[in-house]
Design an enzyme around this catalytic site. Structure first.
Site, PDB file in Angstrom:
ATOM      1  N   LEU B  61      22.535  56.421 -32.172  1.00 44.10           N
ATOM      2  CA  LEU B  61      22.747  56.557 -30.256  1.00 44.10           C
ATOM      3  C   LEU B  61      23.345  58.192 -29.671  1.00 44.10           C
ATOM      4  CD1 LEU B  61      24.133  53.688 -28.381  1.00 44.10           C
ATOM      5  CD2 LEU B  61      23.264  55.703 -27.174  1.00 44.10           C
ATOM      6  N   GLU B  63      21.387  61.522 -27.461  1.00 39.71           N
ATOM      7  CA  GLU B  63      20.439  62.442 -27.251  1.00 39.71           C
ATOM      8  C   GLU B  63      20.354  63.795 -28.353  1.00 39.71           C
ATOM      9  OE1 GLU B  63      22.591  60.555 -25.746  1.00 39.71           O
ATOM     10  OE2 GLU B  63      21.041  58.795 -25.415  1.00 39.71           O
ATOM     11  N   GLN B  85      15.165  56.603 -24.827  1.00 44.01           N
ATOM     12  CA  GLN B  85      14.830  55.384 -23.941  1.00 44.01           C
ATOM     13  C   GLN B  85      14.375  55.721 -22.502  1.00 44.01           C
ATOM     14  OE1 GLN B  85      18.428  52.577 -25.030  1.00 44.01           O
ATOM     15  NE2 GLN B  85      16.704  52.150 -26.620  1.00 44.01           N
ATOM     16  N   PHE B  86      15.333  56.248 -21.710  1.00 43.53           N
ATOM     17  CA  PHE B  86      15.032  56.009 -19.973  1.00 43.53           C
ATOM     18  C   PHE B  86      15.371  58.460 -20.197  1.00 43.53           C
ATOM     19  CE2 PHE B  86      16.385  52.437 -20.107  1.00 43.53           C
ATOM     20  CZ  PHE B  86      15.330  51.258 -19.738  1.00 43.53           C
ATOM     21  N   PRO B  92      22.860  64.661 -21.549  1.00 40.84           N
ATOM     22  CA  PRO B  92      23.289  64.747 -22.919  1.00 40.84           C
ATOM     23  C   PRO B  92      22.628  65.233 -24.231  1.00 40.84           C
ATOM     24  CG  PRO B  92      23.541  62.363 -23.129  1.00 40.84           C
ATOM     25  CD  PRO B  92      22.420  63.000 -21.406  1.00 40.84           C
ATOM     26  N   HIS B 132      18.974  54.684 -15.111  1.00 38.81           N
ATOM     27  CA  HIS B 132      17.540  53.834 -15.057  1.00 38.81           C
ATOM     28  C   HIS B 132      16.428  54.276 -14.695  1.00 38.81           C
ATOM     29  CE1 HIS B 132      20.341  51.993 -18.123  1.00 38.81           C
ATOM     30  NE2 HIS B 132      19.406  51.839 -18.766  1.00 38.81           N
TER      31      HIS B 132
HETATM   32  C1  LIG Z   1      23.236  58.360 -23.420  1.00 39.01           C
HETATM   33  C2  LIG Z   1      22.817  56.871 -23.582  1.00 39.01           C
HETATM   34  N1  LIG Z   1      21.909  56.869 -23.818  1.00 39.01           N
HETATM   35  C3  LIG Z   1      20.762  55.617 -23.837  1.00 39.01           C
HETATM   36  C4  LIG Z   1      21.173  54.557 -23.625  1.00 39.01           C
HETATM   37  C5  LIG Z   1      20.565  52.979 -23.727  1.00 39.01           C
HETATM   38  N2  LIG Z   1      21.745  52.169 -24.247  1.00 39.01           N
HETATM   39  C6  LIG Z   1      22.066  51.604 -23.045  1.00 39.01           C
HETATM   40  S1  LIG Z   1      23.194  50.655 -24.153  1.00 39.01           S
HETATM   41  C7  LIG Z   1      22.598  51.474 -25.480  1.00 39.01           C
HETATM   42  C8  LIG Z   1      23.471  50.363 -26.829  1.00 39.01           C
HETATM   43  C9  LIG Z   1      24.374  50.089 -26.645  1.00 39.01           C
HETATM   44  O1  LIG Z   1      25.535  50.627 -28.079  1.00 39.01           O
HETATM   45  P1  LIG Z   1      27.032  49.995 -28.083  1.00 39.01           P
HETATM   46  O2  LIG Z   1      27.634  51.362 -28.230  1.00 39.01           O
HETATM   47  O3  LIG Z   1      27.297  50.000 -29.470  1.00 39.01           O
HETATM   48  O4  LIG Z   1      27.665  49.053 -27.126  1.00 39.01           O
HETATM   49  P2  LIG Z   1      27.239  47.846 -26.612  1.00 39.01           P
HETATM   50  O5  LIG Z   1      26.478  48.069 -25.681  1.00 39.01           O
HETATM   51  O6  LIG Z   1      26.751  46.900 -27.970  1.00 39.01           O
HETATM   52  O7  LIG Z   1      28.317  46.830 -26.556  1.00 39.01           O
HETATM   53  C10 LIG Z   1      21.982  51.815 -24.984  1.00 39.01           C
HETATM   54  C11 LIG Z   1      21.347  53.018 -26.061  1.00 39.01           C
HETATM   55  C12 LIG Z   1      22.105  54.933 -22.178  1.00 39.01           C
HETATM   56  N3  LIG Z   1      22.939  53.617 -21.648  1.00 39.01           N
HETATM   57  N4  LIG Z   1      22.999  55.868 -22.151  1.00 39.01           N
END
Ligand SMILES: Cc1ncc(C[n+]2csc(CCOP(=O)(O)OP(=O)(O)O)c2C)c(N)n1
Lengths: 368, 329
Positions: B61, B63, B85-86, B92, B132
């Site tokens: 995760l 960017e 993703q969006f 970032p 988003h």
């Molecule tokens: C900078 C960014 N990239 C992508 C996303 C899309 N997104 C939302 S939640 C998520 C996964 C998050 O996983 P984690 O940090 O493990 O937290 P969890 O939701 O599992 O508690 C992603 C990829 C985002 N919100 N922000």
């Protein structure tokens, strides 16, 4: 040796999966223990209702927390009144402990800006949707206390396992170490960042060990054991306020846990996750675990459990009623809170827009 | 005649990627949740099964890591297609986009070009949480060295995506997620290109030129039809399809014909593409101008949470007002 000075792979646990004591029980009075249990039940019930509201089209996308109550409630109870909490978007349970009304959480996920109205004394920064972006804020917030001489204040910053891959995580942790700030970094390692499992997020053995690179301690805790979480967080906060001479203030806690449901209500975990795995983790559910312990200790009985259940249901019902009675925002609200004072161009945009709304009627603008 | 399929825009993205990946082994897709999960919008559904996890790669995760490593992959001779993703989470990785992706050719005196396509769903209207729904194409259009493409039909989506992957320069490919599944269209099964930098006339008209792109093409066409019926106003609707480089000729030619213009986009007004198009008209066709150019856009505010989102997005009613003002001036 303090609880947090240990090998990051040596996970702290107080209760085993059946609620038997296997570690040092933190010093909490019966009233607090019952209250921790109640808040965990409240979070679970709130979560179930929120998911169902979304399914019924009464709420937008919502990130569920079921399974994570032990980590959220246990850690939030360790905070003192003046401490601060820096959340991600999933800490609805921890936020309640800090005094955020459930109605606010509902409004936020119902798409109302008013959901961001946090009571003055709740000491919570706004929900952070961009992953890991709140971590540098937490470092800065705690740094501000040092600069202003608030020596007794500390904070907790929540994020997920996925967040540890972002640059913001590394930059925030690094600042926290360099400026030695009183912040506890609390990673809710729920095993999955949407569809990517923890092992594909980092090649490191544990997430807790990442703290080492920034010069402070990292500790793993059983995140589905609310008493272990409380204990570790409480010690980390204590160290943040009053470190030994050779110790840095920050700590990273990796709370190992599982989110039972989908990542959000927009997600379908059956595409990437086995039912078997979910069942394995459900056996570690933090709520029955604490309940068993409290019953064994004579702190809870059947009657108290059903009283708690009834009062929790009522509290959630009331919050939903209150949120659903909130009037739909007026179009001009869109222009509020963007600047302290509305710049002339934005004022002109607002006025022209309100003219069109007058001309066509609000219904012409609303999709449903 | 070639076979066609009846696809949505998001299916056309998938089809475009799959078609080009099958033809060119250097094409790799990478991003968050694009593998087993098939992308949160299913734009990469099944691609990992088809091409393996070395070519359809789930990343951590991060960017900056995704975009920056795509820059590196491209310098090594691959044709990476990173997905963010969006579009609201491109920030970032913004440093990699503007500091490197956009100017690798310049910085290396053309020794390296970056044949990469940065894909992201963008825009509002799907009741998504904060961040988003951003529509910040102007950031990328402002950046020399990038091309910025925004399709509005399934046919264009596939053809433009293939052109983008084949383009020797980096392309930011923004997908209007509001219309990902709003309708279907005929899409050839074979590979084909829709040229980058060429606008499409969606409706011919004599009275006023309306320039738009992405999800706003639909309310714009709706407004044009309503006005033709109710007010006898004959609007020409031009779908830009590429916002950088702009199809200056198409814009200027249409404007010379009608002498009046409206620009419709959901991005905030100030500093948006509307200003650029207005300037272009001033520079190239001032003497044809019969009325001020009107902009119907999102407001200079963060896209509000969804209870107010419908008020934020331009709709047919606001587009009609804009067209009337341009015509009645
Ligand atoms: C900078 C960014 N990239 C992508 C996303 C899309 N997104 C939302 S939640 C998520 C996964 C998050 O996983 P984690 O940090 O493990 O937290 P969890 O939701 O599992 O508690 C992603 C990829 C985002 N919100 N922000």
């Amino acid at each position: 040796m303090s609880t947090i000075e240990r090998d990051p792979e040596n996970r702290v646990q107080v209760l085993d999966e059946d609620g038997n004591v296997v570690g040092d029980v933190p010093d909490l009075d019966e009233e607090t223990l019952r209250s921790i249990y109640r808040d965990m039940k409240l979070s679970r019930h709130f979560d179930e209702r929120a998911v169902s509201l979304q399914r019924q089209g009464r709420m937008g996308t919502y990130p569920p927390l079921s399974g994570q109550e032990g980590a959220q409630i246990g850690s939030a109870y360790a905070l003192a009144d003046d401490d601060w909490m820096v959340p991600s978007y999933r800490e609805h349970g921890a936020a309640v402990v800090r005094g955020l009304p459930l109605k606010q959480t509902l409004l936020y996920w119902m798409g109302y800006e008013a959901g961001n109205d946090v009571p003055e004394d709740a000491n919570i920064l706004p929900v952070a949707v961009p992953i890991a972006s709140q971590i540098p804020h937490a470092a800065g917030l705690a740094w501000s206390w040092k600069l202003q001489g608030h020596d007794d204040r500390a904070g907790i910053c929540y994020f997920g396992d996925g967040a540890t891959s972002e640059g913001d995580f590394h930059e925030g942790m690094n600042f926290a170490g360099v400026y030695d700030v009183p912040m506890v970094f609390f990673c809710n390692n729920n095993q999955w960042a949407i569809s990517v499992p923890r092992e594909r997020q980092t090649a490191a053995e544990t997430l807790a060990q990442k703290a080492e690179a920034y010069g402070f301690e990292g500790v793993q805790v059983d995140g589905m054991d609310p008493l272990a979480v409380y204990k570790v967080t409480q010690e980390a906060l204590e160290k943040a306020r009053d470190p030994d001479t050779d110790e840095l203030r920050p700590t990273m806690i990796e709370a190992v846990q599982y989110r039972f449901g989908a990542h959000t209500t927009a997600d379908d975990p059956t595409v990437y996750r086995d039912d078997e795995e979910v069942e394995e983790w459900k056996a570690k559910d933090p709520i029955p675990r604490l309940e068993a312990y409290l019953r064994n200790e004579g702190i809870l009985d059947d009657e108290e459990v059903s009283d708690i259940e009834a009062s929790v249901e009522q509290q959630v019902d009331e919050a939903i009623d209150a949120a659903e009675s909130e009037p739909r925002p007026e179009p001009e609200e869109m222009f509020e809170h963007v600047y302290a004072e509305l710049p002339p161009e934005l004022q002109a945009q607002r006025d022209a827009f309100l003219d069109s709304v007058d001309r066509h009627g609000k219904d012409a603008f609303l999709e449903e | 005649m070639s076979e066609t399929q009846n696809l949505t825009i998001v299916q056309a993205v998938r089809d475009g990627l799959a078609t080009e990946m099958a033809l060119d082994d250097d094409v790799v897709a990478l991003g968050q949740d694009i593998g087993a999960n098939g992308g949160v919008f299913r734009a990469t559904q099944g691609l990992q099964d088809e091409f393996g996890d070395q070519r359809v790669v789930d990343t951590p995760l991060a960017e900056s890591g995704i975009i920056g490593s795509a820059v590196g992959l491209a310098t090594g001779g691959m044709k990476p297609v990173p997905e963010i993703q969006f579009s609201g989470f491109m920030y970032p990785g913004f440093d990699q986009i503007v500091s490197h992706m956009a100017r690798y050719r310049t910085r290396s005196r053309s020794r390296f070009s970056l044949p990469m396509v940065l894909r992201a769903p963008y825009g509002g209207g799907i009741r998504a949480p904060e961040h988003h729904s951003d529509s910040k194409e102007a950031f990328y259009a402002h950046e020399a060295g990038l091309k910025v493409v925004i399709p509005s039909t399934p046919h264009d989506t596939k053809g433009l995506l293939i052109s983008a992957i084949r383009d020797p320069d980096p392309v930011v490919f923004l997908e209007p997620k509001l219309i990902y599944r709003a309708f279907r269209g005929e899409v050839p099964e074979e590979d084909y290109e829709v040229p980058i930098g060429e606008a499409a006339t969606r409706r011919e008209g004599e009275d006023v030129s309306v320039f738009t792109y992405g999800a706003m093409t639909r309310p714009t066409l709706e407004a044009a039809e309503n006005l033709a019926e109710e007010a006898g106003i004959d609007a020409e609707v031009i779908d830009l399809r590429t916002v950088s480089p702009l199809d200056r000729e198409a814009i200027v030619e249409s404007f010379k014909k009608t002498g009046r213009a409206v620009v419709v986009h959901e991005a905030p007004k100030s500093g948006g593409l509307g200003g650029e198009i207005t300037s272009l008209i001033q520079e190239e066709a001032l003497i044809y101008q019969e009325a001020p150019v009107k902009r119907v856009t999102g407001f200079d505010v963060p896209v509000p949470l969804y209870a107010m989102e419908d008020y934020y997005l331009p709709n047919a009613a606001r587009v009609e007002d804009g067209i009337r003002e341009a015509v009645e001036f």
